[in-house]
Structures are given as structure tokens and as C-alpha cells.
Design a protein around this motif. Structure first.
Motif, PDB file in Angstrom:
ATOM      1  N   ALA A 154       0.809  -1.220   0.000  1.00 55.39           N
ATOM      2  CA  ALA A 154       0.000   0.000   0.000  1.00 55.39           C
ATOM      3  C   ALA A 154       0.841   1.268   0.000  1.00 55.39           C
ATOM      4  O   ALA A 154       0.384   2.314  -0.439  1.00 55.39           O
ATOM      5  N   GLY A 155       2.082   1.212   0.506  1.00 51.98           N
ATOM      6  CA  GLY A 155       2.969   2.357   0.414  1.00 51.98           C
ATOM      7  C   GLY A 155       3.224   3.048   1.736  1.00 51.98           C
ATOM      8  O   GLY A 155       2.612   2.736   2.763  1.00 51.98           O
ATOM      9  N   PRO A 156       4.147   4.028   1.723  1.00 51.56           N
ATOM     10  CA  PRO A 156       4.588   4.681   2.968  1.00 51.56           C
ATOM     11  C   PRO A 156       3.491   5.450   3.702  1.00 51.56           C
ATOM     12  O   PRO A 156       3.470   5.471   4.927  1.00 51.56           O
ATOM     13  N   GLU A 157       2.579   6.108   2.971  1.00 48.48           N
ATOM     14  CA  GLU A 157       1.512   6.851   3.644  1.00 48.48           C
ATOM     15  C   GLU A 157       0.600   5.901   4.413  1.00 48.48           C
ATOM     16  O   GLU A 157       0.151   6.197   5.521  1.00 48.48           O
ATOM     17  N   HIS A 158       0.325   4.748   3.810  1.00 50.99           N
ATOM     18  CA  HIS A 158      -0.495   3.742   4.494  1.00 50.99           C
ATOM     19  C   HIS A 158       0.228   3.240   5.747  1.00 50.99           C
ATOM     20  O   HIS A 158      -0.402   3.031   6.791  1.00 50.99           O
ATOM     21  N   LEU A 162      -0.956   3.120   9.583  1.00 51.71           N
ATOM     22  CA  LEU A 162      -0.922   1.901  10.396  1.00 51.71           C
ATOM     23  C   LEU A 162      -0.146   2.137  11.688  1.00 51.71           C
ATOM     24  O   LEU A 162      -0.562   1.692  12.760  1.00 51.71           O
ATOM     25  N   ASP A 163       0.972   2.851  11.605  1.00 48.21           N
ATOM     26  CA  ASP A 163       1.749   3.167  12.815  1.00 48.21           C
ATOM     27  C   ASP A 163       0.918   4.009  13.776  1.00 48.21           C
ATOM     28  O   ASP A 163       0.955   3.792  15.005  1.00 48.21           O
ATOM     29  N   GLY A 164       0.173   4.984  13.237  1.00 47.54           N
ATOM     30  CA  GLY A 164      -0.673   5.815  14.089  1.00 47.54           C
ATOM     31  C   GLY A 164      -1.760   4.996  14.773  1.00 47.54           C
ATOM     32  O   GLY A 164      -2.060   5.201  15.954  1.00 47.54           O
ATOM     33  N   TYR A 165      -2.352   4.055  14.015  1.00 42.73           N
ATOM     34  CA  TYR A 165      -3.365   3.173  14.608  1.00 42.73           C
ATOM     35  C   TYR A 165      -2.754   2.335  15.728  1.00 42.73           C
ATOM     36  O   TYR A 165      -3.337   2.218  16.813  1.00 42.73           O
ATOM     37  N   PHE A 472       5.293  -7.059  -5.603  1.00 44.18           N
ATOM     38  CA  PHE A 472       5.908  -6.537  -4.379  1.00 44.18           C
ATOM     39  C   PHE A 472       7.221  -5.832  -4.685  1.00 44.18           C
ATOM     40  O   PHE A 472       7.495  -4.735  -4.205  1.00 44.18           O
ATOM     41  N   ALA A 473       8.071  -6.496  -5.459  1.00 43.96           N
ATOM     42  CA  ALA A 473       9.387  -5.936  -5.765  1.00 43.96           C
ATOM     43  C   ALA A 473       9.246  -4.625  -6.526  1.00 43.96           C
ATOM     44  O   ALA A 473      10.009  -3.680  -6.313  1.00 43.96           O
ATOM     45  N   GLY A 474       8.254  -4.558  -7.416  1.00 46.41           N
ATOM     46  CA  GLY A 474       8.047  -3.328  -8.168  1.00 46.41           C
ATOM     47  C   GLY A 474       7.602  -2.178  -7.287  1.00 46.41           C
ATOM     48  O   GLY A 474       7.741  -1.015  -7.661  1.00 46.41           O
ATOM     49  N   ALA A 475       7.056  -2.493  -6.108  1.00 47.60           N
ATOM     50  CA  ALA A 475       6.602  -1.454  -5.189  1.00 47.60           C
ATOM     51  C   ALA A 475       7.725  -0.943  -4.296  1.00 47.60           C
ATOM     52  O   ALA A 475       7.479  -0.162  -3.382  1.00 47.60           O
ATOM     53  N   GLY A 476       8.953  -1.372  -4.539  1.00 43.37           N
ATOM     54  CA  GLY A 476      10.077  -0.915  -3.730  1.00 43.37           C
ATOM     55  C   GLY A 476      10.736  -2.073  -3.020  1.00 43.37           C
ATOM     56  O   GLY A 476      10.792  -3.176  -3.542  1.00 43.37           O
ATOM     57  N   GLY A 477      11.208  -1.825  -1.817  1.00 45.32           N
ATOM     58  CA  GLY A 477      11.837  -2.882  -1.033  1.00 45.32           C
ATOM     59  C   GLY A 477      13.343  -2.901  -1.179  1.00 45.32           C
ATOM     60  O   GLY A 477      13.949  -1.997  -1.763  1.00 45.32           O
ATOM     61  N   PRO A 478      13.998  -3.950  -0.686  1.00 46.59           N
ATOM     62  CA  PRO A 478      15.457  -4.032  -0.693  1.00 46.59           C
ATOM     63  C   PRO A 478      16.032  -4.043  -2.104  1.00 46.59           C
ATOM     64  O   PRO A 478      15.366  -4.469  -3.057  1.00 46.59           O
ATOM     65  N   PRO A 479      17.280  -3.611  -2.272  1.00 49.35           N
ATOM     66  CA  PRO A 479      17.876  -3.538  -3.613  1.00 49.35           C
ATOM     67  C   PRO A 479      18.283  -4.887  -4.184  1.00 49.35           C
ATOM     68  O   PRO A 479      18.469  -5.014  -5.384  1.00 49.35           O
ATOM     69  N   THR A 480      18.459  -5.908  -3.334  1.00 49.49           N
ATOM     70  CA  THR A 480      18.861  -7.236  -3.814  1.00 49.49           C
ATOM     71  C   THR A 480      17.745  -8.235  -3.543  1.00 49.49           C
ATOM     72  O   THR A 480      17.265  -8.353  -2.416  1.00 49.49           O
ATOM     73  N   LEU A 481      17.318  -8.946  -4.603  1.00 48.80           N
ATOM     74  CA  LEU A 481      16.228  -9.921  -4.504  1.00 48.80           C
ATOM     75  C   LEU A 481      16.762 -11.300  -4.858  1.00 48.80           C
ATOM     76  O   LEU A 481      17.452 -11.471  -5.863  1.00 48.80           O
TER      77      LEU A 481
END
Length: 585
Positions: A154-158, A162-165, A472-481
Motif C-alpha cells: 500500500a505504500g509509505p503513507e499507508h 498503520l503506525d498511528g493506529y 511486491f518488488a516493483g513497489a520498492g523494497g530491498p535492492p537485492t532480490l
């Protein structure tokens, strides 16, 4: 990215080095050659669980070393973290990592030249590496993991929402538990509070001061030995003034030192050493003068005061009464009193406080309900995007009619389960919200929507999971898969599509693929082969890079088990040509 990986003494691997590139690195080899040990070695290097059973008897320890090169913001974060822990990067900016496991099960980790906890490697691994294998596929079949996966997508804003919840939920539960405990244990709390108040009253009456017991002990010693101290100080002062039997014209110590200094200064022009000694005598004269003045002041202040001595005796007795009950020394008694004040506030069961806590509970319940509703809406929006993206990937993996749906389901509360009101409805609430998430597969139009583990065959499940991992990988994440045989049960056109997608990922990530499919291996930017050596008494394996004709022979072996078959090699060369056009087209 990970530039180099060296493995020694692990499973069938005696000693081998993998030199990796920034694109797509493919690792192939016959069954049992040790491909899995490469992934195991990577897991160890980044803090995975150590299995002593995989350590070779000779030399009795397994060592995995890696060279990591990080750029951009992530590189700055990692370098700062390692520097804070005492490690440092090499002159060329790379970071060396090492993990050692002995046959007895002992484990050690080194990062940037310094010994560090294995947890440091784990922390680093979470930032730079993601391993996708069949075990990870099984993990993703669990509802809790599916919810976590959707939240990451869902991304960083989501994630901020979630952290606020989670923060609001934790505060709400603390207030709920605190209020319930105060009401349930009111009698015990009242009894404990009475005991604390008695202790505080006693300490307040005495009013001890920090370090007072030590200061009084020193003062008692002076008063008890006042006469001896006076005699010693007087004799010392008299000696400095000219001796015990000094006459009126007897020079004192300062005068004698002055005479000595002037005498030496007179000859300093002849020998500089005498000038240096004259300076030292001058310093001694200054020091003697200061001591003489302090002795006079000390004698003036020293007084045998029986009344003061008696008062100190009484005060020390009062302080000892406190240290017998509350702590070993007065500073400890003062600390006990501070802790008691804090604990008294915690024990408060007054009606006013209970009403205030109840209002706070209700206020936080409303906040948690509002955030839970926003979280559900955000998950459903992300679920639509995720479902569409995975379904597009499935179409390219020879499942054109299949569709993955993400169901975000709210739950009614069970007996004794925490609940909040969301949009007028009472829902069960947990640390991650009021939702459960389930991935479902529609294998073809008209088919029922079933959970993944029930709606997909083995080959379909592998393709579905790969599609999910690609999204998932296309949405970011670690540089090595790292993909460990995620293409199991797949072949034909779907295998080519898997290779194409992994190659596409390699444009933005470093990709390591362990595969048995030649259609996937053909897309490699670097092809590494794990080969067994059975020439000695013990079977070992090593890793080497294959290029040009060697690469075609390896693909031929993977195609038909015949590395020297002309037909197989021709087929392999055709695969390489197709992959080359796809990658550069």
C-alpha cells in the motif's frame, strides 16, 4: 548490491567464491550439486539461523563472507549505523561482512572489521536483501502474512496510518487494563498505599539530605579527635615559622627559601641550571606560604563542641533507623521515597481518578475506531490496485483468464475480545486493525473464488506467487532480490515469461535466481554453475562463471541432460538469442 560471496566449509561446498553483477545472476547445477547451499550461505551472512549440521567436519567450521556496496540514501543509513557500532567501510566504500559457524553450533559475526552481534547482520539483511523461496510462498499463505504483505504494498503513507493506529491502540489497551486493574484490586492497592504513606511520612519527618550520612561521619571524626588534630596542625605551623624552639629573630621557612633562591639567582648567569633550580625554589616558597596560611585558618576553625557532637550522634541515629528499613545508605532512602511517590500515584483508586480514566478510555476508543475505519478503507483501495497488478502479471505467465482477488474482511468480536465502533458497527480490534486479509484465486471465469492454497494447483501456485513477488518488488523494497526455485512445477511458455519478468526486475534491482529452468537461465546477465567434484574421497562443489559456448552447453544439459548434443546446443543458442532480443529490445 552484493558484489562478492565466499563460502567455505558449508555442506558440499569446500571453498568457493561467487562474483556477482548488478543485473540478473542465475545459479544452476545438477540436483545435489549444492545450489541450495548458496542460498543457505546468503541466509547465514544476513543473520539467519545457524545449523551446525551443515558444517563440514573438516575444517570443523563454516565461514560465509560478503562484500556489499551500497549507494544513495540506503547506503548513508547503513554506513551511519555501522559506524555507530564501531565498524567501518573499506577505502573503496564497500562493506565487508562475515559469519562463522562451528561444528559445535557456536556463531560469530563481523561487520566492517568489528565483531558484532548476529542481530546486526539480521538488521542489515532486512534493509538490503529479500529472499523469495518455496518456504516464503508457504509463509504468504498465512492470513497474517497476507495482511502484512498488503500493508507493505500500500505504500509509505499507508504505513504511517498503520503506525498511528498501532500507537493509539496500544494507549487504549493500556488505559483499559489500568482501569480494570484499579477497580479489580482496589483493596490490595489501598493496603499497599497505606504502607507507602507510612514510610514516606517517616522519611519526611527526618528529611535526609543527599550524602548526609557520609558528611556527618567525617564531621564526627573531626570533633572526636579535635585535640589531636589541633596539636598536629599547631606543630606543623610552628615548624614552618622557624622551629619548635624558635626565637624572635629566627627566620621562618619562607624566608630561608627566599635566601636560597636569591643566592642561586646570583649565579644563574654563569650556569643556567642554577637559574632553573631557583625557579623551583620560588615555587616551593609559594606552596609553603599557602600551606602556612591554610594551617592558621584550620586552627581558627577547629573547635571541640560537645553540644554539636551530641546533636550529630542523635542525627546519625535517626538516619540509621531509615537505612535499616529502606536502603543501604541515605541516597538509597531518598531514591526509595521518590519511587514510593510514583507508586502512590499508580495506586490511586479515588473516584475522581477512575472517572478520569474512564473518560480517557472512551476518548481513545473513538480514536481507535476512526483510525480502524480509515485503515480498512485504505486496505480495500490498495487491494484493488494489488489485485489488478497481480492479475496482469498472471496473464503474462500463461494464466490469461486467472484473477487474484484480495478480500479485506472485518470481524465481529468474540467473547472477551477487544472491540471498537467503526461506522456504527461493533468490530473486533487488534494491534493491526479490525481486518483480516485473504488472497483468493479465480482460476477462470465462472470459477469460484477460493483461498490460494485451495484454488491453485502446484504449478499455478508457483506462478501466482511469482506474480505476487514481482508486484511486491516493483513497489520498492530491498535492492537485492533472491529467488530460490520459485519456478518449480512450471515449464514451456510460462517458464519463458518467468525469465522475462525476472530480467525486467533486474533493471532496477540486483536479482539472484536459483533455477532448474533453461528458459529462465537464458535471461541471465551472469550465469554461475554449481558443479560437483567426485574425484576425491569426499564429494565437494564449486561455483564458476560460464560464458559463450560453455553457457550453451549448460543450457543444453538443463534442456535434455546432454551437454554435448548438437541439437540441444542449437536449441540452447536459440533460447539465448530470444532472451537477448527480449532484454535489449
Amino acid at each position: 548490491m552484493l558484489e562478492e560471496l565466499r563460502i567455505t566449509g558449508l555442506g558440499v561446498i569446500d571453498d568457493t567464491t561467487l562474483r556477482l553483477t548488478s543485473g540478473m545472476n542465475v545459479i544452476t547445477g545438477e540436483t545435489g550439486a549444492g545450489k541450495t547451499m548458496v542460498v543457505t550461505g546468503l541466509g547465514l551472512l544476513f543473520g539467519g539461523r545457524a545449523d551446525a549440521g551443515r558444517v563440514r567436519a573438516d575444517p570443523g567450521r563454516a565461514v560465509v563472507e560478503g562484500r556489499l556496496r551500497l549507494r544513495g540514501t540506503l547506503g548513508d543509513v547503513v554506513r551511519t549505523r555501522i559506524a555507530d557500532a564501531g565498524g567501518e567501510t573499506d577505502e573503496d566504500g564497500s562493506l565487508l561482512l562475515s559469519r562463522t559457524v562451528t561444528a559445535e553450533g557456536r556463531s560469530r559475526a563481523h561487520v566492517g572489521g568489528r565483531s558484532m552481534p548476529v542481530s546486526t547482520l539480521s538488521e542489515l539483511g532486512e534493509q538490503v536483501l529479500a529472499v523469495h523461496g518455496q518456504s516464503d510462498q508457504l509463509r504468504l499463505l498465512r492470513p497474517s502474512e497476507q495482511r502484512s504483505a498488503l500493508d507493505r504494498f500500500a505504500g509509505p503513507e499507508h504505513e504511517k496510518l498503520l503506525d498511528g493506529y498501532r500507537e493509539a491502540f496500544a494507549r487504549w489497551r493500556r488505559v483499559v487494563d489500568d482501569l480494570a486493574d484499579r477497580r479489580r484490586n482496589a483493596r490490595q492497592r489501598s493496603q499497599e498505599a497505606d504502607l507507602l504513606k507510612l514510610g514516606l511520612d517517616e522519611i519526611t519527618r527526618v528529611d535526609p539530605q543527599p550524602n548526609e550520612d557520609e558528611e556527618l561521619r567525617a564531621e564526627v571524626q573531626r570533633l572526636e579527635h579535635a585535640e589531636g588534630l589541633r596539636v598536629a596542625a599547631a606543630l606543623a605551623a610552628q615548624a614552618l615559622a622557624g622551629g619548635v624552639e624558635a626565637a624572635d629573630d629566627t627566620p621562618d621557612a619562607t624566608t630561608l627559601l627566599g635566601t636560597a633562591r636569591r643566592t642561586l639567582e646570583g649565579q644563574a648567569g654563569v650556569d643556567a641550571r642554577l637559574g632553573e633550580l631557583a625557579l623551583r625554589i620560588e615555587e616551593a616558597a609559594t606552596l609553603v606560604g599557602d600551606v602556612s596560611s591554610e594551617l592558621s585558618a584550620y586552627l581558627g576553625e577547629l573547635d571541640a563542641d560537645p553540644a554539636r557532637l551530641e546533636a550529630i550522634y542523635e542525627r546519625r541515629a535517626a538516619l540509621r533507623a531509615l537505612t535499616r528499613k529502606y536502603a543501604d545508605d541515605i541516597d538509597g532512602v531518598i531514591a526509595w521515597a521518590e519511587n514510593a511517590k510514583t507508586r502512590l500515584a499508580e495506586l490511586d483508586t479515588s473516584d475522581e481518578l477512575l472517572e478520569e480514566l474512564d473518560r480517557e478510555r472512551q476518548r481513545l476508543a473513538v480514536t481507535v475506531g476512526e483510525l480502524a475505519g480509515r485503515l480498512t478503507a485504505a486496505r480495500r483501495e490498495a487491494a484493488e490496485r494489488f489485485s489488478e497488478a497481480v492479475s496482469v502479471e498472471l496473464a503474462g505467465l500463461a494464466m490469461p483468464h486467472a484473477r487474484v482477488e484480495v478480500a479485506v474482511i472485518t470481524r465481529t468480536p468474540g467473547r472477551g475480545e477487544p472491540s471498537v465502533t467503526v461506522d456504527g458497527q461493533e468490530l473486533a480490534a487488534g494491534p493491526d486493525g479490525a481486518d483480516e486479509v485473504e488472497l483468493r484465486l479465480l482460476a477462470h471465469p465462472g470459477a469460484p473464488s477460493l483461498p490460494l492454497q485451495k484454488g491453485a494447483s502446484g504449478g499455478e501456485l508457483s506462478r501466482v506467487m511469482l506474480a505476487i513477488e514481482v508486484v511486491f518488488a516493483g513497489a520498492g523494497g530491498p535492492p537485492t532480490l533472491v529467488f530460490d526455485e520459485v519456478d518449480s512445477g512450471v515449464g514451456g511458455t510460462a517458464a519463458v515469461e518467468i525469465g522475462r519478468r525476472l530480467a525486467r526486475l533486474a533493471r532496477t534491482h540486483q536479482v539472484l535466481v536459483v533455477t532448474h529452468l533453461p528458459q529462465v537461465a537464458a535471461f541471465a546477465d551472469r550465469h554461475l554453475v554449481v558443479a560437483k567434484d567426485t574425484g576425491g574421497a569426499i564429494t565437494t562443489s564449486g561455483v564458476r562463471i560460464v560464458e559463450e559456448t560453455e553457457r550453451a552447453r549448460e543450457l543444453s544439459r538443463m534442456l535434455a541432460g546432454l551437454p554435448d548434443s548438437d541439437l540441444g546446443i542449437a536449441h540452447a543458442e536459440e533460447l539465448l538469442a530470444v532472451a537477448g532480443r527480449e532484454k535489449h529490445g
